[in-house]
Motif scaffolding. Structure first.
Motif, short mmCIF file in Angstrom:
data_model
loop_
_atom_site.label_atom_id
_atom_site.label_comp_id
_atom_site.label_asym_id
_atom_site.label_seq_id
_atom_site.Cartn_x
_atom_site.Cartn_y
_atom_site.Cartn_z
N SER A 1 -6.43 -35.39 -11.72
CA SER A 1 -7.19 -34.70 -12.77
C SER A 1 -7.74 -35.69 -13.80
O SER A 1 -8.89 -35.57 -14.23
CB SER A 1 -6.30 -33.67 -13.45
OG SER A 1 -6.98 -33.03 -14.51
N ASP B 1 -11.64 -36.32 -14.54
CA ASP B 1 -12.22 -36.19 -15.89
C ASP B 1 -12.97 -37.45 -16.29
O ASP B 1 -14.07 -37.39 -16.88
CB ASP B 1 -11.12 -35.89 -16.90
CG ASP B 1 -10.51 -34.52 -16.70
OD1 ASP B 1 -11.16 -33.68 -16.03
OD2 ASP B 1 -9.38 -34.28 -17.18
N ASN C 1 -16.19 -37.51 -14.35
CA ASN C 1 -17.14 -36.53 -14.88
C ASN C 1 -17.76 -37.01 -16.19
O ASN C 1 -18.96 -36.83 -16.42
CB ASN C 1 -16.44 -35.19 -15.09
CG ASN C 1 -16.14 -34.48 -13.78
OD1 ASN C 1 -16.80 -34.71 -12.77
ND2 ASN C 1 -15.13 -33.63 -13.79
#
Length: 478
Positions: free
Chosen positions: A164, A168, A171
């Motif tokens: 995760s 992130d 992104n």
């Protein structure tokens, strides 16, 4: 087969039957028993406790022969040593003896179930309870498996969290690259527009101004104005070093006073290009710097202010300076006051506001002072306010109180300049009282007003309660 199993049956040879009669019951039984000896399927070896000397009866010859056969067919009972034992005294030799004993008893027709009954009746509880004893490792195995599953689940959660975080970060990087790409696209679009304007740029011919009845000197001044605007626009588009943008119409009459340039529709493309260039510079070339925009002696009607408004609201402008002529009546002051109010509400970069020779009405001053007060209360103060000869017939006490009240809301050092506004003894008393109650004012300039020596002494006395104030212009009054 009979050679390998000499004691296979009481009779050494297969029963005397017709070899071609495959359905003869004796021959079929003999073949089944032979296959059972080759591939035992209905029993498995079990350990015999060493502490017990009881065993099923068997003769020594059968024991020897079956031991030899067992060694020849080592693969048949190769797992005897791995069978769990009830006691630690059981060894490989006991397993072999037990296997030999079982083999002998099978030959005599004792089944596995009967054998277990016999051992249980004889008191061999260790043998009968061997399967139950093997259940304890299963419980331990379940606990170990549960611990292992928990460890794997914890590792999986850690991997999910790490995944995760990585997602992130990627992104965020993608969003940053997209924003940068969009910014570059906008820059390219803006540059294309600038290049098109520069390529299609057509100077307004000189005869255009002469046909309007303007003088040769005015036509020259208009040409200089357009050249100056073109240079300022090009400087903003390419990110030049000039941070002060001056749009100046330089023409004087016979007395040396400046003359204002009236608005002309042919100037609209220049105002539009100036607005676009201001926004382009602020977005792509500012690098933490700010602009100082000055517009001197040019009429600014509502149409021009409407074009400039978005650029002044969005650009990195620190100083706004509007300068009009002293001998001509100001125009569009109400539109300018509304323009300043909207710009101050939106553009928090602006900290310096200057007006010269623009004749504001009392309502205009109220609008501008209200915008300044709102900015100061919000913490983004107007650090410098200049009003030079901005009131027809001079400033009165009501307007002065509005100006001083807007300055008093600043939580910081503020400079105020009130040159040539026709102030006299009444205004001196108002200023003196303000200075005693509001020590935040850093500098006050009163040059060109009508104060006498008594007013000067009164203002100088106010400095005793406001020691950090810089007061200037008292020697050039009257």
């Amino acid at each position: 087969d009979t050679a390998r199993w000499p004691n296979f049956r009481e009779d050494k040879e297969p029963p005397e039957t017709d070899p071609n009669d495959s359905e003869h019951p004796k021959l079929a039984a003999w073949r089944r028993e032979r296959e059972d000896r080759r591939h035992p399927r209905h029993w498995y070896p079990r350990p015999l406790p060493s502490s017990s000397s009881a065993s099923l009866p068997e003769n020594r010859e059968d024991k020897r022969r079956n031991s030899e056969n067992l060694s020849k067919r080592s693969g048949l009972f190769s797992d005897c040593s791995s069978v769990p034992t009830a006691t630690s005294a059981v060894n490989h030799r006991a397993n072999e003896e037990w296997c030999t004993s079982v083999l002998g008893q099978r030959r005599r027709g004792v089944s596995r179930r009967d054998y277990e009954r016999v051992t249980k009746r004889a008191g061999h509880d260790e043998v009968a309870g061997a399967p139950a004893a093997a259940k304890a490792p299963q419980k331990l195995t379940d606990v170990a498996a549960a611990i292992k599953i928990a460890e794997l689940q914890a590792g999986l959660e850690a991997l999910k969290q790490g995944h995760s975080v990585v997602v992130d970060m990627l992104n965020a990087k993608v969003n940053s690259l997209r924003a940068e790409n969009d910014s570059q696209k906008r820059e390219i679009t803006g540059l294309n527009s600038a290049f098109q304007w520069a390529y299609n740029y057509k100077e307004i011919p000189r005869r255009h101004w002469l046909e309007q009845g303007r003088s040769e000197e005015c036509a020259d001044a208009m040409e200089n104005l357009l050249k100056g605007m073109k240079q300022a626009i090009e400087n903003l588009w390419v990110g030049g070093n000039r941070e002060t943008i001056t749009i100046n119409f330089d023409l004087r009459d016979g007395d040396g006073s400046f003359i204002r340039a009236d608005h002309d529709e042919s100037l609209m493309p220049y105002w539009k290009e100036l607005a676009a260039a201001l926004k382009h510079w602020s977005e792509y070339h500012a690098n933490g710097k700010y602009l100082h925009v000055q517009i001197f002696d040019i009429e600014l009607p509502k149409a021009v202010l409407g074009i400039l408004l978005p650029a002044f609201e969005q650009s990195r402008i620190e100083t706004i300076y509007f300068y009009d002529t002293i001998h001509q009546k100001s125009r569009h002051t109400g539109e300018m006051a509304d323009f300043v109010k909207k710009v101050l509400q939106t553009n928090l970069f602006i900290t310096r506001l200057l007006f010269s020779f623009i004749k504001f009405s009392q309502e205009d001053v109220k609008i501008i002072c209200g915008a300044i007060k709102a900015r100061n209360v919000g913490g983004r103060i107007i650090e410098f306010l200049r009003l030079v000869h901005c009131f027809e017939g001079g400033i009165d006490t009501h307007i002065l109180n509005m100006i001083l009240a807007s300055v008093a809301t600043a939580n910081g050092d503020v400079a105020l300049s009130l040159w040539y506004n026709g102030m006299s003894s009444r205004e001196a008393a108002v200023i003196t009282e303000f200075l005693r109650l509001n020590p935040s004012l850093k500098r006050l300039t009163l040059r060109g007003n009508r104060f006498d020596d008594g007013d000067a002494a009164l203002l100088a006395d106010a400095l005793s309660s406001n020691t950090h104030l810089g007061l200037s212009g008292l020697r050039k009054m009257g």
